[in-house]
Motif scaffolding. Structure first.
Motif, PDB file in Angstrom:
ATOM      1  N   VAL A 103      -8.403  10.311  -4.020  1.00 33.13           N
ATOM      2  CA  VAL A 103      -7.493   9.500  -4.838  1.00 33.13           C
ATOM      3  C   VAL A 103      -6.758   8.498  -3.950  1.00 33.13           C
ATOM      4  N   ILE A 104      -6.220   8.963  -2.828  1.00 31.17           N
ATOM      5  CA  ILE A 104      -5.516   8.062  -1.908  1.00 31.17           C
ATOM      6  C   ILE A 104      -6.510   7.122  -1.229  1.00 31.17           C
ATOM      7  N   GLN A 105      -7.730   7.654  -0.924  1.00 30.37           N
ATOM      8  CA  GLN A 105      -8.732   6.800  -0.259  1.00 30.37           C
ATOM      9  C   GLN A 105      -9.158   5.656  -1.168  1.00 30.37           C
ATOM     10  N   GLU A 106      -9.242   5.921  -2.484  1.00 37.83           N
ATOM     11  CA  GLU A 106      -9.614   4.863  -3.409  1.00 37.83           C
ATOM     12  C   GLU A 106      -8.572   3.760  -3.429  1.00 37.83           C
ATOM     13  N   ILE A 107      -7.288   4.168  -3.338  1.00 33.49           N
ATOM     14  CA  ILE A 107      -6.222   3.147  -3.297  1.00 33.49           C
ATOM     15  C   ILE A 107      -6.405   2.257  -2.072  1.00 33.49           C
ATOM     16  N   VAL A 108      -6.719   2.873  -0.938  1.00 35.64           N
ATOM     17  CA  VAL A 108      -6.930   2.090   0.291  1.00 35.64           C
ATOM     18  C   VAL A 108      -8.157   1.195   0.151  1.00 35.64           C
ATOM     19  N   ASN A 109      -9.234   1.737  -0.436  1.00 32.97           N
ATOM     20  CA  ASN A 109     -10.476   0.961  -0.541  1.00 32.97           C
ATOM     21  C   ASN A 109     -10.327  -0.254  -1.431  1.00 32.97           C
ATOM     22  N   SER A 136     -10.341  -9.361   7.822  1.00 35.63           N
ATOM     23  CA  SER A 136     -11.467  -8.823   8.580  1.00 35.63           C
ATOM     24  C   SER A 136     -10.993  -8.341   9.948  1.00 35.63           C
ATOM     25  N   ASP A 137     -11.668  -7.309  10.444  1.00 32.30           N
ATOM     26  CA  ASP A 137     -11.393  -6.695  11.750  1.00 32.30           C
ATOM     27  C   ASP A 137     -10.110  -5.861  11.759  1.00 32.30           C
ATOM     28  N   SER A 138      -9.332  -5.875  10.659  1.00 35.22           N
ATOM     29  CA  SER A 138      -8.104  -5.082  10.636  1.00 35.22           C
ATOM     30  C   SER A 138      -8.407  -3.678  10.123  1.00 35.22           C
ATOM     31  N   VAL A 139      -7.453  -2.753  10.320  1.00 32.12           N
ATOM     32  CA  VAL A 139      -7.618  -1.386   9.852  1.00 32.12           C
ATOM     33  C   VAL A 139      -6.265  -0.895   9.334  1.00 32.12           C
ATOM     34  N   ALA A 140      -6.297  -0.176   8.186  1.00 29.67           N
ATOM     35  CA  ALA A 140      -5.079   0.375   7.586  1.00 29.67           C
ATOM     36  C   ALA A 140      -5.268   1.877   7.401  1.00 29.67           C
ATOM     37  N   ALA A 141      -4.172   2.634   7.560  1.00 29.99           N
ATOM     38  CA  ALA A 141      -4.235   4.091   7.416  1.00 29.99           C
ATOM     39  C   ALA A 141      -2.944   4.587   6.776  1.00 29.99           C
ATOM     40  N   VAL A 142      -3.096   5.675   5.968  1.00 30.94           N
ATOM     41  CA  VAL A 142      -1.950   6.353   5.364  1.00 30.94           C
ATOM     42  C   VAL A 142      -1.735   7.657   6.135  1.00 30.94           C
ATOM     43  N   ILE A 143      -0.494   7.887   6.622  1.00 32.41           N
ATOM     44  CA  ILE A 143      -0.194   9.119   7.367  1.00 32.41           C
ATOM     45  C   ILE A 143       0.939   9.854   6.658  1.00 32.41           C
ATOM     46  N   ASP A 144       0.877  11.190   6.734  1.00 33.35           N
ATOM     47  CA  ASP A 144       1.899  11.990   6.047  1.00 33.35           C
ATOM     48  C   ASP A 144       3.077  12.259   6.986  1.00 33.35           C
ATOM     49  N   ASP A 182       3.687  14.730   8.699  1.00 33.36           N
ATOM     50  CA  ASP A 182       3.298  15.395   9.939  1.00 33.36           C
ATOM     51  C   ASP A 182       2.408  14.503  10.803  1.00 33.36           C
ATOM     52  N   HIS A 183       2.348  13.219  10.462  1.00 33.82           N
ATOM     53  CA  HIS A 183       1.602  12.193  11.217  1.00 33.82           C
ATOM     54  C   HIS A 183       0.104  12.461  11.230  1.00 33.82           C
ATOM     55  N   ARG A 184      -0.402  13.062  10.131  1.00 29.62           N
ATOM     56  CA  ARG A 184      -1.835  13.227   9.977  1.00 29.62           C
ATOM     57  C   ARG A 184      -2.380  12.082   9.125  1.00 29.62           C
ATOM     58  N   VAL A 185      -3.638  11.688   9.410  1.00 25.35           N
ATOM     59  CA  VAL A 185      -4.280  10.603   8.665  1.00 25.35           C
ATOM     60  C   VAL A 185      -4.761  11.157   7.329  1.00 25.35           C
ATOM     61  N   ILE A 186      -4.264  10.589   6.237  1.00 23.52           N
ATOM     62  CA  ILE A 186      -4.648  11.004   4.893  1.00 23.52           C
ATOM     63  C   ILE A 186      -5.771  10.125   4.353  1.00 23.52           C
ATOM     64  N   ALA A 187      -5.719   8.846   4.634  1.00 23.82           N
ATOM     65  CA  ALA A 187      -6.758   7.906   4.190  1.00 23.82           C
ATOM     66  C   ALA A 187      -6.822   6.775   5.219  1.00 23.82           C
ATOM     67  N   ARG A 188      -8.026   6.135   5.321  1.00 25.78           N
ATOM     68  CA  ARG A 188      -8.205   5.088   6.337  1.00 25.78           C
ATOM     69  C   ARG A 188      -9.235   4.075   5.832  1.00 25.78           C
ATOM     70  N   SER A 189      -9.006   2.792   6.112  1.00 30.01           N
ATOM     71  CA  SER A 189      -9.911   1.748   5.615  1.00 30.01           C
ATOM     72  C   SER A 189     -11.204   1.686   6.401  1.00 30.01           C
ATOM     73  N   ARG A 190     -11.269   2.247   7.603  1.00 30.74           N
ATOM     74  CA  ARG A 190     -12.471   2.223   8.419  1.00 30.74           C
ATOM     75  C   ARG A 190     -12.780   3.638   8.898  1.00 30.74           C
ATOM     76  N   LEU A 231       0.826  -1.199   0.000  1.00 33.00           N
ATOM     77  CA  LEU A 231       0.000   0.000   0.000  1.00 33.00           C
ATOM     78  C   LEU A 231       0.870   1.262   0.000  1.00 33.00           C
ATOM     79  N   ASN A 232       1.950   1.247   0.760  1.00 30.29           N
ATOM     80  CA  ASN A 232       2.845   2.407   0.802  1.00 30.29           C
ATOM     81  C   ASN A 232       3.456   2.659  -0.569  1.00 30.29           C
ATOM     82  N   THR A 233       3.768   1.587  -1.293  1.00 32.98           N
ATOM     83  CA  THR A 233       4.343   1.729  -2.640  1.00 32.98           C
ATOM     84  C   THR A 233       3.329   2.371  -3.589  1.00 32.98           C
ATOM     85  N   PHE A 234       2.049   1.932  -3.496  1.00 33.30           N
ATOM     86  CA  PHE A 234       1.006   2.516  -4.344  1.00 33.30           C
ATOM     87  C   PHE A 234       0.849   4.008  -4.067  1.00 33.30           C
TER      88      PHE A 234
END
Length: 738
Positions: A170-176, A182-190, A192-200, A48-51
């Motif tokens: 655009v980033i959220q679509e990559i995550v989606n 199941s029950d797991s969660v993934a997030a992209v942070i920049d 500055d440690h802000r959440v850019i996209a999240r699976s849940r 996901l980080n590579t994408f």
């Protein structure tokens, strides 16, 4: 110590090492599954980080390319706007040009509307490499956006930065599009440690800062696995990737509860396997113990059964000596039981035969005595009635109309009722000779309709259900009519508040008449939905002079006459009744196996007559229930109306009818004669048949009259004659030839 206990100890000695082996297997399995899960998480997060990095690279390349154009080097902002607009068209991106103090151009704003927009203090301005940024408020779109800034390549230091912006989706679509456990969660942070996209729940957490544990790990470069708490407050095993060239990372969290659940699952499987092994071992031990010790215990039990006068079973233990002894005990028990059953059966048969013989003898003597007494009394009384009746008839001719004549008529009716009572006495005593002949049940019910309708009274409804094609019975018709009347009277008296009385004619089954001899029998049943009788009352119902009616309300000979008539005719009578469930009395009468003689010419004529569409106006339920079935069984189609008004409604509809069959006296405002008058005006070509017994109205209409009581054959003949008056056969034939 018994054999069974020793085998159980052996089972436990073998089972304990097996439990240790299962525990070791469960531990290694858990370790292997946990390692596989970690590898999967690491692979998904790095992928996901590579994408994400690839998407940022695409914007960085575009921004760097625009930053190297001559328009930027020369400061030609209009030309930059044109080139950037062409480069970003249909790409889902937009470009802008900034200096440290203001935004100078933006492709989403037409050039002729472009004005410098001041930049807030601390706004990013790159001087060396492209960088990605999150903006919580884009000045043009006025919503959060992402962008990549690239410095001017021809200036040192650079005067401008070129930015390429795009939406967070655009980033959220990559995550989606990623498939996470199941029950797991993934997030992209920049960076500055802000959440850019999240699976849940991305709409809730995008733009928010990561948790403290995760922020400290990212700042310290502590990548890999560690336990932490997600933004949802779930304690999880968290994997943090290394930052890409833009400093962005991917966080992948797997709930500790799910990991513990996997451990519990493996533990339960191990416990279940060891428990199954224990149960299997115990079962084998018990089976072995039973195969060794049970033969002796079984022989002991067999001897005890034989002592209790029971038959011990024949055993197959696998030990030949024990099996031989068991067989001997079994044979001895069988011989003892056979001797006991034989003795008991002979004693019971002897007692039952003696009881039945005694009861039969008493019943025969009682009926014989009552029969002789009633027959003798009835014979003498009949002679007296004959003299009285003759005298009344002679006087009737000499007495003129007036009070004396009415008194004489009352005396004659009383004499007739007395004669009916004498006839019942003679039937019960079998002193009266029957005159059997073939009787059609449907015809009999139809012809006796006036008597039975009056007998049932105004509060009850009388109907009939005669089975089509029912054979005739070979009985005395007068006595059968009297028996049916008696049963209808009883049904009426059982329902003082009214109810439903049903006369049924059907072919009796072989099981019902197996004790009556060979041949077919017809069942004639009269049932009601009254209060019914208890078992004791029903058992005595056919007894002479037995009645539950008040003194003076019944003689107790009605059912006795019914039974006497049925048995004298070669059949039988039975009663079924339950409290609050009504009563049904069934007459089983021998069926007539020949054919009822009818005029041959009429039968041939009716057999070849075409089926008719008949409109029937009849308000009597009993008559309609018999006549409709009889007509339809001969091929005719019948439309039944309960009043003359309903018949007028049917005649004014689009239905076509060949003939009208109506009664004279009916409920409603119109009589049958009124209906005929209406037809002569509105349906003059419709032939009609009128059934009448008596009517105060006279008619001059040219219709076919059918006198009551009438039979089915007479009705069929009348309908055919009425139809042929309007449609002569010769005329119809000539019309067909033309």
């Amino acid at each position: 110590m018994s054999i069974r206990n020793r085998l159980l100890l052996l089972v436990f000695a073998v089972w304990l090492p097996s439990v240790a082996a299962f525990a070791l297997l469960a531990f290694t399995t858990y370790q292997r599954e946990a390692a596989a899960a970690r590898d999967q998480v690491e692979h998904l997060a790095n992928g996901l980080n590579t994408f994400v990095e690839r998407e940022l690279d695409n914007r960085a390349v575009m921004a760097t390319t625009l930053a190297a154009t001559d328009a930027v080097r020369e400061g030609d902002l209009r030309r930059f706007h044109e080139e950037a607009t062409a480069a970003t068209r249909a790409s889902g991106n937009w470009a802008f040009l900034v200096d440290p103090k203001a935004q100078l151009a933006h492709t989403l704003v037409p050039w002729d509307q472009t004005e410098p927009i001041p930049r807030p203090a601390g706004a990013p301005f790159e001087t060396s490499e492209p960088a990605a940024y999150f903006s919580s408020y884009g000045p043009v779109l006025k919503k959060p956006v992402l962008g990549v800034l690239a410095p001017e390549t021809n200036g040192d230091p650079p005067r401008y930065n070129v930015g390429v912006s795009f939406e967070l989706s655009v980033i959220q679509e990559i995550v989606n599009h990623q498939k996470f456990p199941s029950d797991s969660v993934a997030a992209v942070i920049d960076q500055d440690h802000r959440v850019i996209a999240r699976s849940r729940k991305p709409e809730e957490w995008v733009g928010k800062s990561a948790t403290g544990d995760l922020k400290r790990r990212a700042q310290a470069g502590d990548v890999g696995f560690a336990e932490s708490t997600t933004l949802d407050g779930v304690r999880s095993l968290t994997y943090l990737t290394r930052g890409n060239r833009y400093g962005w990372s991917v966080v992948f969290a797997f709930p500790m509860a799910a990991l513990n659940q996997a451990a519990w699952r493996i533990t339960i499987q191990a416990v279940a396997a060891s428990g199954t092994l224990l149960l299997l071992g115990l079962a084998l031990a018990l089976y072995a113990a039973r195969s060794i010790s049970n033969p002796m215990m079984a022989l002991r039990d067999a001897a005890a059964q034989l002592g209790k006068d029971e038959v011990p079973p024949k055993l197959t233990t696998g030990v030949s000596e024990a099996d031989d002894v068991s067989a001997a005990l079994h044979d001895a028990g069988l011989r003892s039981q056979d001797a006991k059953r034989t003795l008991e059966a002979r004693v019971a048969d002897a007692v039952e035969e003696a009881r039945e013989a005694h009861a039969t003898l008493l019943n025969v003597r009682k009926h014989e005595a009552i029969g002789r007494l009633t027959g003798g009394i009835a014979h003498d009384f009949n002679n007296l009635l004959q003299t009285i009746s003759t005298g009344h008839q002679v006087l009737s001719r000499t007495v003129s109309e007036g009070p004396q004549q009415r008194v004489l008529q009352s005396a004659m009716r009383a004499t007739a009722k007395a004669a009916d009572l004498v006839r019942q006495l003679l039937t019960f005593g079998r002193a009266q000779r029957l005159a059997p002949q073939p009787v059609d049940i449907g015809d009999l019910v139809l012809k006796s309709q006036e008597l039975t309708s009056k007998a049932v009274g105004e509060r009850s409804v009388l109907s009939a259900s005669i089975e089509p094609g029912l054979p005739a019975v070979f009985v005395d018709p007068t006595q059968l009519e009297l028996a049916i009347l008696n049963l209808v009277f009883n049904a009426r008296d059982a329902m003082p508040d009214g109810g439903h009385v049903l006369i049924v004619g059907r072919l009796a089954s072989a099981a019902e008449t197996q004790k009556l001899g060979s041949g077919r029998f017809v069942a004639v049943e009269v049932s009601d939905d009254g209060p019914g009788m208890d078992a004791d009352t029903a058992a005595n119902a056919f007894e002479p002079y037995f009645t539950t009616k008040p003194i003076g309300a019944g003689s107790g000979l009605g059912l006795a006459q019914v039974l006497g008539f049925a048995r004298q005719s070669g059949g039988d009578a039975r009663i079924e009744s339950r409290v609050n469930a009504g009563t049904r009395v069934s007459l089983y009468l021998p069926a007539f196996e020949g054919t009822i003689p009818v005029q041959e010419t009429m039968m041939v004529k009716l057999r070849h007559a075409p089926p008719l569409k008949i409109l029937m106006a009849e308000d009597d339920v009993l008559v309609s229930s018999v006549v409709v079935v009889a007509l339809e069984s001969t091929g005719h189609h019948v439309t039944l109306c309960r009043s003359a008004e309903d018949a007028v409604t049917a005649l004014t509809s689009e239905q076509e009818f060949d003939v009208l069959f109506t009664d004279v006296v009916m409920t409603g405002k119109m009589t049958g004669l009124d209906l005929l008058s209406w037809c002569r005006i509105h349906r003059p070509s419709l032939p009609a048949v009128v059934a009448t017994g008596y009517s105060a109205q006279e008619t001059t209409l040219n219709v076919t009259m059918l006198r009551k009581p009438y039979g089915v054959e007479a009705l069929l003949e009348a309908l055919q004659q009425a139809f042929e008056k309007e449609h002569p056969p010769d005329t119809a034939a000539n019309t067909e030839e033309v």
